[in-house]
Design a protein around this motif. Structure first.
Motif, PDB file in Angstrom:
ATOM      1  N   ALA A   1      -1.555  -8.224   4.909  1.00 16.34           N
ATOM      2  CA  ALA A   1      -2.896  -8.622   4.449  1.00 16.34           C
ATOM      3  C   ALA A   1      -3.964  -7.668   4.977  1.00 16.34           C
ATOM      4  O   ALA A   1      -4.891  -7.284   4.248  1.00 16.34           O
ATOM      5  CB  ALA A   1      -3.192 -10.054   4.889  1.00 16.34           C
ATOM      6  N   ILE A   2      -3.849  -7.279   6.244  1.00 15.96           N
ATOM      7  CA  ILE A   2      -4.823  -6.354   6.839  1.00 15.96           C
ATOM      8  C   ILE A   2      -4.781  -5.005   6.126  1.00 15.96           C
ATOM      9  O   ILE A   2      -5.827  -4.404   5.841  1.00 15.96           O
ATOM     10  CB  ILE A   2      -4.561  -6.210   8.353  1.00 15.96           C
ATOM     11  N   LEU A   3      -3.577  -4.521   5.797  1.00 15.75           N
ATOM     12  CA  LEU A   3      -3.438  -3.265   5.058  1.00 15.75           C
ATOM     13  C   LEU A   3      -4.177  -3.342   3.723  1.00 15.75           C
ATOM     14  O   LEU A   3      -4.924  -2.425   3.349  1.00 15.75           O
ATOM     15  CB  LEU A   3      -1.959  -2.963   4.833  1.00 15.75           C
ATOM     16  N   ILE A   4      -3.979  -4.441   2.992  1.00 18.25           N
ATOM     17  CA  ILE A   4      -4.640  -4.619   1.695  1.00 18.25           C
ATOM     18  C   ILE A   4      -6.153  -4.638   1.861  1.00 18.25           C
ATOM     19  O   ILE A   4      -6.885  -3.956   1.124  1.00 18.25           O
ATOM     20  CB  ILE A   4      -4.151  -5.924   1.027  1.00 18.25           C
ATOM     21  N   MET A   5      -6.627  -5.412   2.819  1.00 23.09           N
ATOM     22  CA  MET A   5      -8.077  -5.543   2.995  1.00 23.09           C
ATOM     23  C   MET A   5      -8.707  -4.210   3.375  1.00 23.09           C
ATOM     24  O   MET A   5      -9.770  -3.844   2.860  1.00 23.09           O
ATOM     25  CB  MET A   5      -8.383  -6.623   4.038  1.00 23.09           C
ATOM     26  N   ARG A   6      -8.068  -3.461   4.234  1.00 24.17           N
ATOM     27  CA  ARG A   6      -8.624  -2.159   4.637  1.00 24.17           C
ATOM     28  C   ARG A   6      -8.705  -1.203   3.443  1.00 24.17           C
ATOM     29  O   ARG A   6      -9.665  -0.451   3.302  1.00 24.17           O
ATOM     30  CB  ARG A   6      -7.770  -1.559   5.755  1.00 24.17           C
ATOM     31  N   ARG A   7      -7.686  -1.236   2.600  1.00 21.34           N
ATOM     32  CA  ARG A   7      -7.723  -0.369   1.412  1.00 21.34           C
ATOM     33  C   ARG A   7      -8.865  -0.786   0.489  1.00 21.34           C
ATOM     34  O   ARG A   7      -9.565   0.057  -0.072  1.00 21.34           O
ATOM     35  CB  ARG A   7      -6.381  -0.423   0.684  1.00 21.34           C
ATOM     36  N   LEU A   8      -9.078  -2.083   0.341  1.00 26.72           N
ATOM     37  CA  LEU A   8     -10.156  -2.558  -0.528  1.00 26.72           C
ATOM     38  C   LEU A   8     -11.531  -2.238   0.037  1.00 26.72           C
ATOM     39  O   LEU A   8     -12.470  -1.960  -0.719  1.00 26.72           O
ATOM     40  CB  LEU A   8     -10.009  -4.065  -0.765  1.00 26.72           C
ATOM     41  N   PHE A   9     -11.670  -2.254   1.354  1.00 23.75           N
ATOM     42  CA  PHE A   9     -12.973  -1.943   1.956  1.00 23.75           C
ATOM     43  C   PHE A   9     -13.424  -0.514   1.649  1.00 23.75           C
ATOM     44  O   PHE A   9     -14.602  -0.186   1.805  1.00 23.75           O
ATOM     45  CB  PHE A   9     -12.936  -2.141   3.472  1.00 23.75           C
ATOM     46  N   SER A  10     -12.492   0.326   1.213  1.00 23.06           N
ATOM     47  CA  SER A  10     -12.848   1.705   0.860  1.00 23.06           C
ATOM     48  C   SER A  10     -13.704   1.759  -0.400  1.00 23.06           C
ATOM     49  O   SER A  10     -14.366   2.773  -0.661  1.00 23.06           O
ATOM     50  CB  SER A  10     -11.577   2.536   0.638  1.00 23.06           C
ATOM     51  N   GLY A  11     -13.687   0.687  -1.206  1.00 16.37           N
ATOM     52  CA  GLY A  11     -14.409   0.698  -2.467  1.00 16.37           C
ATOM     53  C   GLY A  11     -13.649   1.369  -3.595  1.00 16.37           C
ATOM     54  O   GLY A  11     -14.154   1.461  -4.727  1.00 16.37           O
ATOM     55  N   GLU A  12     -12.430   1.801  -3.327  1.00 16.70           N
ATOM     56  CA  GLU A  12     -11.608   2.439  -4.357  1.00 16.70           C
ATOM     57  C   GLU A  12     -10.726   1.406  -5.044  1.00 16.70           C
ATOM     58  O   GLU A  12     -10.413   0.351  -4.483  1.00 16.70           O
ATOM     59  CB  GLU A  12     -10.742   3.534  -3.728  1.00 16.70           C
ATOM     60  N   GLU A  13     -10.298   1.702  -6.265  1.00 17.13           N
ATOM     61  CA  GLU A  13      -9.368   0.814  -6.959  1.00 17.13           C
ATOM     62  C   GLU A  13      -7.985   0.935  -6.328  1.00 17.13           C
ATOM     63  O   GLU A  13      -7.502   2.042  -6.076  1.00 17.13           O
ATOM     64  CB  GLU A  13      -9.280   1.178  -8.439  1.00 17.13           C
ATOM     65  N   ILE A  14      -7.359  -0.199  -6.079  1.00 14.77           N
ATOM     66  CA  ILE A  14      -6.034  -0.170  -5.461  1.00 14.77           C
ATOM     67  C   ILE A  14      -5.065  -1.046  -6.244  1.00 14.77           C
ATOM     68  O   ILE A  14      -5.465  -2.003  -6.929  1.00 14.77           O
ATOM     69  CB  ILE A  14      -6.061  -0.627  -3.984  1.00 14.77           C
ATOM     70  N   SER A  15      -3.790  -0.703  -6.123  1.00 15.76           N
ATOM     71  CA  SER A  15      -2.700  -1.589  -6.517  1.00 15.76           C
ATOM     72  C   SER A  15      -1.727  -1.620  -5.350  1.00 15.76           C
ATOM     73  O   SER A  15      -1.564  -0.626  -4.628  1.00 15.76           O
ATOM     74  CB  SER A  15      -1.998  -1.102  -7.783  1.00 15.76           C
ATOM     75  N   HIS A  16      -1.094  -2.754  -5.143  1.00 11.88           N
ATOM     76  CA  HIS A  16      -0.217  -2.927  -3.981  1.00 11.88           C
ATOM     77  C   HIS A  16       0.925  -3.837  -4.392  1.00 11.88           C
ATOM     78  O   HIS A  16       0.708  -4.903  -4.975  1.00 11.88           O
ATOM     79  CB  HIS A  16      -1.004  -3.555  -2.818  1.00 11.88           C
ATOM     80  N   TYR A  17       2.157  -3.419  -4.078  1.00  9.64           N
ATOM     81  CA  TYR A  17       3.336  -4.229  -4.367  1.00  9.64           C
ATOM     82  C   TYR A  17       4.149  -4.304  -3.081  1.00  9.64           C
ATOM     83  O   TYR A  17       4.885  -3.372  -2.738  1.00  9.64           O
ATOM     84  CB  TYR A  17       4.154  -3.615  -5.512  1.00  9.64           C
ATOM     85  N   GLY A  18       3.938  -5.380  -2.328  1.00  9.19           N
ATOM     86  CA  GLY A  18       4.548  -5.487  -1.016  1.00  9.19           C
ATOM     87  C   GLY A  18       5.536  -6.628  -0.919  1.00  9.19           C
ATOM     88  O   GLY A  18       5.868  -7.291  -1.909  1.00  9.19           O
TER      89      GLY A  18
END
Length: 320
Positions: free
Chosen positions: A130-147
């Motif tokens: 969850a922390i990994l996902i949130m940190r990526r989102l805080f960048s303001g960039e579009e992300i996809s994640h399959y964990g």
């Protein structure tokens, strides 16, 4: 010298009362705020549980103090992508003075959607992802994640603060403390334990902030204060993992006979002895904590803030 903050209890108070307590905390000289994030109170006597993100929005307009959730569970009840949006917006509303405190949560709050409540080691895995996902989102960039635990597709936060939200991790044992040291921006725990602080520092925490909190019950009648603390917060003295696995407030109420008023009197600072209040908070400073938060149990909030403004905070701020 540590920073001393006030811990707002969503379990006991309505939203407007919490906002007013934030104002009183700022006026009394507290330097920052914690606020709890629960779906339920621990028992019906506590009686409240407003949605924390709405309350933070109101607090951001009422005071200029930094605010942190203590703590949010971003794994079961609320998807980490949604928590990331809430945290980012909170940071924008507070001009960057928001930190996200996270932990593995309790069944009391997190099982409400009918999901299986995972064992502790799985909850830690979920928290790290969850922390990994949130940190990526805080960048303001579009992300996809399959964990292993979460999927996110084409997600982008458009409202983000200038700097990513700092994430502090709560830990009450070696595994969670190790996770905090490895991936956290800070560490949260609720006892002034030098060993946990040392583990965090040596495990990778370095100079990152360590925060702790405690509850007191100020009152001019100590016996009455003990009764208030026992009625409202006997749950905090329950042993073992019960706090993490019991699913409803009534289960905690069923266990209240296990905690006596004498136990509360021994373990919780009650009454108006200045030295006892100073000693309880100084124990965290002595154990190496950078931030110490205190919560007043019960309705006498104004009396507490007057007492701390005139008697306790001046001693604490003059002794370190």
């Amino acid at each position: 010298m540590p920073e001393y903050g006030y811990f707002l209890s969503c379990e006991e108070h309505r939203p407007a009362e919490l906002v007013e307590q934030a104002r009183m905390a700022e006026q009394a000289g507290f330097q920052s705020l914690w606020i709890s994030d629960h779906f339920h109170p621990w028992n019906d006597a506590q009686g409240q549980s407003p949605f924390v993100w709405s309350v933070i929005g109101a607090i951001s307009e009422a005071v200029s103090l930094p605010v942190e959730t203590a703590v949010t569970c971003p794994t079961v009840r609320t998807h980490p992508a949604v928590v990331a949006q809430a945290a980012a917006t909170s940071s924008v509303m507070t001009d960057g003075r928001f930190r996200l405190g996270v932990g593995t949560g309790e069944a009391l709050n997190e099982h409400i959607l009918g999901h299986v409540w995972p064992p502790a080691h799985v909850r830690l895995e979920m928290l790290e992802e969850a922390i990994l996902i949130m940190r990526r989102l805080f960048s303001g960039e579009e992300i996809s994640h399959y964990g292993a635990h979460y999927q996110v597709e084409n997600a982008r936060l458009y409202t983000v603060p200038e700097e990513p939200v700092q994430i502090d991790i709560s830990g009450f044992g070696p595994a969670a403390t190790g996770l905090a040291a490895r991936v956290g921006d800070g560490y949260i725990t609720m006892t002034p334990d030098e060993e946990f602080v040392s583990q965090f520092r040596k495990g990778g925490g370095g100079g990152k902030p360590v925060s702790g909190g405690t509850k007191v019950c100020y009152g001019t009648d100590r016996d009455e204060a003990v009764r208030t603390a026992h009625r409202l917060w006997s749950n905090q003295l329950l042993p073992g993992e019960m706090g993490q696995i019991l699913p409803s407030p009534r289960h905690f109420e069923q266990l209240e006979p296990l905690v006596t008023e004498d136990m509360v009197s021994e373990k919780v600072v009650c009454g108006d002895d200045v030295d006892q209040h100073v000693s309880a908070l100084s124990a965290f400073a002595d154990a190496g904590f950078d931030r110490v938060y205190v919560n007043q149990i019960g309705p006498d909030q104004r009396g507490f803030f007057d007492f701390y403004r005139t008697k306790v905070l001046p001693q604490l701020q003059g002794s370190h």
